[in-house]
Design a protein around this motif. Structure first.
Motif, short mmCIF file in Angstrom:
data_model
loop_
_atom_site.label_atom_id
_atom_site.label_comp_id
_atom_site.label_asym_id
_atom_site.label_seq_id
_atom_site.Cartn_x
_atom_site.Cartn_y
_atom_site.Cartn_z
N VAL A 24 0.63 -1.20 0.08
CA VAL A 24 0.02 -0.04 -0.01
C VAL A 24 0.81 1.36 -0.17
CG1 VAL A 24 -1.80 1.29 1.23
CG2 VAL A 24 -1.93 -1.33 1.37
N PRO A 25 0.74 2.19 -0.84
CA PRO A 25 1.56 3.31 -0.84
C PRO A 25 1.05 4.08 0.39
CG PRO A 25 0.02 3.45 -2.58
CD PRO A 25 -0.20 2.07 -2.00
N GLY A 26 2.04 5.04 0.63
CA GLY A 26 1.67 6.02 1.59
C GLY A 26 1.57 7.58 1.09
N ILE A 27 1.52 8.62 1.68
CA ILE A 27 1.29 10.04 1.19
C ILE A 27 2.65 10.68 1.54
CG2 ILE A 27 0.05 12.15 1.87
CD1 ILE A 27 -1.46 9.72 0.44
N GLN A 28 3.45 11.16 0.64
CA GLN A 28 4.68 11.73 0.77
C GLN A 28 4.54 12.96 1.80
OE1 GLN A 28 6.29 13.56 -3.33
NE2 GLN A 28 8.20 12.76 -2.09
N GLN A 29 3.59 14.00 1.66
CA GLN A 29 3.60 15.08 2.48
C GLN A 29 3.20 14.86 3.88
OE1 GLN A 29 1.88 14.45 -0.43
NE2 GLN A 29 1.82 16.35 -1.77
N ALA A 30 2.94 13.81 4.37
CA ALA A 30 2.73 13.48 5.86
C ALA A 30 3.99 13.60 6.55
CB ALA A 30 2.08 12.23 6.27
N LYS A 31 4.41 14.37 7.60
CA LYS A 31 5.45 14.33 8.48
C LYS A 31 5.83 13.15 9.16
CE LYS A 31 4.67 19.20 9.51
NZ LYS A 31 4.42 19.81 10.50
N ILE A 32 4.72 12.11 9.28
CA ILE A 32 4.86 10.90 10.01
C ILE A 32 3.95 9.69 9.26
CG2 ILE A 32 4.63 9.34 12.03
CD1 ILE A 32 5.48 11.66 13.76
N ARG A 33 4.59 8.82 8.79
CA ARG A 33 3.53 7.60 8.40
C ARG A 33 4.31 6.22 8.97
NH1 ARG A 33 6.57 8.86 3.48
NH2 ARG A 33 7.44 7.15 2.53
N MET A 34 3.44 5.28 9.12
CA MET A 34 3.62 4.19 9.57
C MET A 34 3.08 2.99 8.64
SD MET A 34 2.84 5.08 13.52
CE MET A 34 1.38 6.26 13.06
N GLU A 35 3.79 2.03 8.06
CA GLU A 35 3.45 0.89 7.34
C GLU A 35 3.17 -0.17 8.29
OE1 GLU A 35 6.43 -0.41 4.72
OE2 GLU A 35 6.97 1.68 4.06
N CYS A 36 1.90 -0.60 8.11
CA CYS A 36 1.44 -1.58 9.14
C CYS A 36 0.96 -2.97 8.49
CB CYS A 36 0.00 -0.94 9.76
SG CYS A 36 0.26 0.55 10.64
N LYS A 37 1.06 -4.24 9.15
CA LYS A 37 0.69 -5.21 8.91
C LYS A 37 -0.68 -5.54 9.78
CE LYS A 37 3.82 -6.90 5.90
NZ LYS A 37 3.62 -7.81 4.61
N LEU A 38 -1.94 -6.14 9.24
CA LEU A 38 -2.78 -6.57 10.32
C LEU A 38 -2.59 -7.51 10.97
CD1 LEU A 38 -5.84 -6.38 10.69
CD2 LEU A 38 -6.27 -8.19 8.95
N ASN A 39 -2.85 -7.03 12.51
CA ASN A 39 -2.82 -8.50 13.44
C ASN A 39 -4.21 -9.04 13.54
OD1 ASN A 39 -3.24 -8.82 16.69
ND2 ASN A 39 -1.05 -9.16 16.18
N ARG A 40 -5.19 -8.27 13.60
CA ARG A 40 -6.55 -8.79 14.03
C ARG A 40 -7.64 -7.68 13.74
NH1 ARG A 40 -5.70 -10.82 20.01
NH2 ARG A 40 -3.60 -10.84 19.13
N ILE A 41 -8.82 -8.06 13.38
CA ILE A 41 -9.88 -7.39 13.37
C ILE A 41 -10.96 -7.92 14.11
CG2 ILE A 41 -12.01 -6.43 12.03
CD1 ILE A 41 -10.31 -6.31 9.55
N ILE A 42 -11.59 -7.16 15.08
CA ILE A 42 -12.37 -7.62 16.16
C ILE A 42 -13.83 -6.68 16.04
CG2 ILE A 42 -12.92 -7.80 18.58
CD1 ILE A 42 -9.82 -7.45 19.08
N PRO A 43 -14.73 -7.45 15.58
CA PRO A 43 -16.31 -6.78 15.48
C PRO A 43 -16.70 -6.46 16.76
CG PRO A 43 -15.97 -8.91 14.15
CD PRO A 43 -14.85 -8.95 15.16
N LEU A 44 -17.30 -5.31 16.77
CA LEU A 44 -17.66 -4.83 18.34
C LEU A 44 -19.28 -4.42 18.00
CD1 LEU A 44 -14.88 -2.46 19.25
CD2 LEU A 44 -15.16 -4.90 20.01
N GLY A 45 -20.04 -4.78 18.98
CA GLY A 45 -21.50 -4.32 19.12
C GLY A 45 -22.39 -4.78 18.14
N ASP A 46 -23.39 -4.18 17.69
CA ASP A 46 -24.55 -4.57 17.02
C ASP A 46 -23.86 -5.03 15.45
OD1 ASP A 46 -26.63 -3.96 14.77
OD2 ASP A 46 -27.55 -4.89 16.76
N PRO A 47 -24.21 -5.99 14.74
CA PRO A 47 -23.86 -6.30 13.27
C PRO A 47 -24.05 -5.07 12.49
CG PRO A 47 -24.57 -8.29 14.45
CD PRO A 47 -25.01 -7.02 15.16
N GLN A 48 -25.28 -4.51 12.75
CA GLN A 48 -25.66 -3.54 11.94
C GLN A 48 -25.07 -2.15 12.22
OE1 GLN A 48 -28.01 -4.01 8.98
NE2 GLN A 48 -27.11 -6.00 9.55
N GLU A 49 -24.90 -1.78 13.35
CA GLU A 49 -24.44 -0.54 13.72
C GLU A 49 -23.23 -0.55 14.67
OE1 GLU A 49 -25.94 2.18 12.58
OE2 GLU A 49 -27.65 1.23 11.61
#
Length: 203
Positions: free
Chosen positions: A123-148
Motif C-alpha cells: 500500500v502506498p503512503g502519502i509523501q506530504q505527511a510528516k509521520i507515516r507508519m506501514e502496518c500489517k494487520l494483526n486482527r479485526i475484532i467486530p464490536l457491538g451490533d452487526p448493523q451499527e
C-alpha cells in the motif's frame, strides 16, 4: 449534573456524548487498497496506541446499516495499510477524502496529496505527511451490533517514516514541529496549543 443510561439513548446520542467528551482525539489518515489495487484513503479519529513491543496501533471503523467501511474491508482482504499522522499542513486535504464515494474510486484524486511507495507493504503512503507508519494487520475484532457496531482494527507497525524536522535523538518526536491536529466533536478540530510538563512521582 445530567445523568443518562446509555442503553436508553440512540446510537447518535451515545456518539455525540462520546465524541464530545473524549477529546482531543488524534486523527489517523489511513491508506489501504483492495486486492485489485484500488487505493482508498480516509481519516479516523477512533485511533490510538495499543502496544509497544511489538509496536501496535488501533483504528475503529463504524458500520452503518450493516455496511462496513471500505478501509476495513480492504485491510481484511490485503492485511496491509499505512497510517499517517494528520498535521496542520495536510488537514484540509485529508478532510477532502472523508466524502462517501464508491469503493473503487480514489479519494486522493480529490486532493493535492502525492502517493509514495512503501518499503515493506504494498500500500502506498502519502509523501506530504510528516509521520507515516506501514502496518500489517494483526486482527479485526467486530464490536457491538452487526448493523451499527464497528470493526476494531489492530495493526503492527513494521516501518516508521519520520520527517527530519520532527525527529531528534533517541527516537524522540518534536511535538511542536509535528503540529498534529486533533478531532473534537462535529466539524471542530484543534491544534496542539499550549503544553506543560508534570513530572511523574517515583515513589
Amino acid at each position: 449534573m445530567k445523568q443518562f443510561k446509555a442503553d436508553t439513548l440512540s446510537k447518535k446520542q451515545n456518539y455525540k456524548l462520546l465524541s464530545g467528551s473524549i477529546i482531543p482525539r488524534p486523527i489517523a489518515f489511513v491508506t489501504s487498497q483492495d486486492k485489485s489495487g484500488h487505493l482508498n484513503a480516509a481519516p479516523f479519529s477512533f485511533f490510538n496506541i495499543v502496544n509497544s513491543a511489538p509496536p501496535m496501533i488501533m483504528i475503529s471503523t463504524v458500520r452503518s446499516e450493516g455496511k462496513r467501511k471500505d478501509t476495513s474491508v480492504n485491510i481484511e482482504e490485503t492485511e496491509e495499510f499505512v497510517v499517517h499522522i494528520t498535521d496542520e499542513t495536510i488537514v484540509e486535504e485529508v478532510n477532502k477524502t472523508a466524502a462517501p464515494i464508491e469503493r473503487t474510486s480514489n479519494e486522493l484524486e480529490r486532493t493535492n496529496l502525492t502517493c509514495i511507495d512503501s518499503e515493506l507493504v504494498s500500500v502506498p503512503g502519502i509523501q506530504q505527511a510528516k509521520i507515516r507508519m506501514e502496518c500489517k494487520l494483526n486482527r479485526i475484532i467486530p464490536l457491538g451490533d452487526p448493523q451499527e457496531g464497528s470493526d476494531l482494527i489492530i495493526g503492527e507497525v513494521v516501518m516508521f517514516h519520520i520527517d527530519d524536522d520532527v525527529y531528534f535523538e533517541d527516537s524522540k518526536i518534536d511535538a511542536q514541529a509535528l503540529t498534529a491536529i486533533s478531532r473534537l466533536a462535529g466539524n471542530d478540530y484543534a491544534s496542539l496549543g499550549e503544553t506543560f510538563t508534570i513530572v511523574r512521582p517515583t515513589e
